[in-house]
Design a protein around this motif. Structure first.
Motif, PDB file in Angstrom:
ATOM      1  N   PRO A  22       0.662  -1.284  -0.141  1.00  0.00           N
ATOM      2  CA  PRO A  22       0.050  -0.046  -0.065  1.00  0.00           C
ATOM      3  C   PRO A  22       0.971   1.268  -0.138  1.00  0.00           C
ATOM      4  O   PRO A  22       1.805   1.373   0.545  1.00  0.00           O
ATOM      5  N   PHE A  23       0.322   2.324  -0.822  1.00  0.00           N
ATOM      6  CA  PHE A  23       0.954   3.717  -0.769  1.00  0.00           C
ATOM      7  C   PHE A  23       2.358   3.535  -1.469  1.00  0.00           C
ATOM      8  O   PHE A  23       3.050   4.577  -1.425  1.00  0.00           O
ATOM      9  N   GLU A  24       2.832   2.684  -2.092  1.00  0.00           N
ATOM     10  CA  GLU A  24       4.013   2.554  -2.966  1.00  0.00           C
ATOM     11  C   GLU A  24       3.793   2.920  -4.374  1.00  0.00           C
ATOM     12  O   GLU A  24       2.628   2.490  -5.104  1.00  0.00           O
ATOM     13  N   ARG A  25       4.314   3.957  -4.992  1.00  0.00           N
ATOM     14  CA  ARG A  25       4.077   4.267  -6.178  1.00  0.00           C
ATOM     15  C   ARG A  25       5.285   3.982  -7.039  1.00  0.00           C
ATOM     16  O   ARG A  25       6.324   4.164  -6.708  1.00  0.00           O
ATOM     17  N   GLY A  26       5.339   3.876  -8.246  1.00  0.00           N
ATOM     18  CA  GLY A  26       6.327   3.633  -9.448  1.00  0.00           C
ATOM     19  C   GLY A  26       7.066   4.829  -9.954  1.00  0.00           C
ATOM     20  O   GLY A  26       8.417   5.005  -9.930  1.00  0.00           O
ATOM     21  N   ASP A  27       6.331   5.996  -9.829  1.00  0.00           N
ATOM     22  CA  ASP A  27       6.860   7.050 -10.404  1.00  0.00           C
ATOM     23  C   ASP A  27       7.006   8.161  -9.372  1.00  0.00           C
ATOM     24  O   ASP A  27       5.812   8.570  -8.904  1.00  0.00           O
ATOM     25  N   ALA A  28       8.151   8.521  -8.905  1.00  0.00           N
ATOM     26  CA  ALA A  28       8.249   9.394  -7.713  1.00  0.00           C
ATOM     27  C   ALA A  28       7.864  10.763  -7.931  1.00  0.00           C
ATOM     28  O   ALA A  28       7.595  11.514  -7.125  1.00  0.00           O
ATOM     29  N   GLY A  35      -2.188  12.475  -9.498  1.00  0.00           N
ATOM     30  CA  GLY A  35      -3.094  11.391  -9.380  1.00  0.00           C
ATOM     31  C   GLY A  35      -2.376  10.281  -9.030  1.00  0.00           C
ATOM     32  O   GLY A  35      -1.220  10.179  -9.046  1.00  0.00           O
ATOM     33  N   GLY A  36      -3.085   9.343  -8.327  1.00  0.00           N
ATOM     34  CA  GLY A  36      -2.536   8.078  -7.965  1.00  0.00           C
ATOM     35  C   GLY A  36      -2.091   8.284  -6.394  1.00  0.00           C
ATOM     36  O   GLY A  36      -1.343   9.249  -5.949  1.00  0.00           O
ATOM     37  N   LEU A  41      -2.717  -1.596  -7.085  1.00  0.00           N
ATOM     38  CA  LEU A  41      -2.053  -3.012  -7.018  1.00  0.00           C
ATOM     39  C   LEU A  41      -2.182  -3.742  -5.452  1.00  0.00           C
ATOM     40  O   LEU A  41      -2.466  -4.821  -5.660  1.00  0.00           O
ATOM     41  N   SER A  42      -2.142  -2.960  -4.637  1.00  0.00           N
ATOM     42  CA  SER A  42      -2.287  -3.714  -3.272  1.00  0.00           C
ATOM     43  C   SER A  42      -3.805  -4.195  -3.175  1.00  0.00           C
ATOM     44  O   SER A  42      -3.981  -5.144  -2.562  1.00  0.00           O
TER      45      SER A  42
END
Length: 75
Positions: A22-28, A35-36, A41-42
Motif C-alpha cells: 500500500p501507498f507505494e508508487r512507481g513514479d516518484a 493522480g494516484g 495494485l495492493s
C-alpha cells in the motif's frame, strides 16, 4: 484469468514486490495532485488472495507491463 497489458516503460523486476505494498508508487514525480496514491495494485492483490488467487506482474512483449489476475474457477 484477466490480463491488463500496457506499453509504457515497464516495471523493473526489483520493484515489483515493493509496488504491491500500500501507498507505494512507481513514479516518484507523481503525487496526489497529479493522480494516484499507490493503492490500486495492493487492493487487487488483497482481493486475489482473499479469493484463492494471485496477482502477477511481468514484462510485456515489446516493453511495458502485464498485470495478470488469476482466480480459481468456482464450482
Amino acid at each position: 484469468m484477466i490480463e491488463v497489458v500496457d506499453n509504457g516503460p515497464g516495471i523493473a523486476s526489483a520493484d515489483r514486490t515493493r509496488l504491491l505494498r500500500p501507498f507505494e508508487r512507481g513514479d516518484a514525480s507523481r503525487n496526489r495532485d497529479t493522480g494516484g496514491v499507490g493503492l490500486g495494485l495492493s487492493i487487487v492483490q488483497g482481493f486475489a488472495e482473499r479469493h484463492g488467487g494471485t496477482l502477477e506482474l511481468a514484462d510485456a512483449p515489446g516493453g511495458g507491463t502485464v498485470a495478470r489476475l488469476v482466480l480459481p474457477v468456482g464450482t
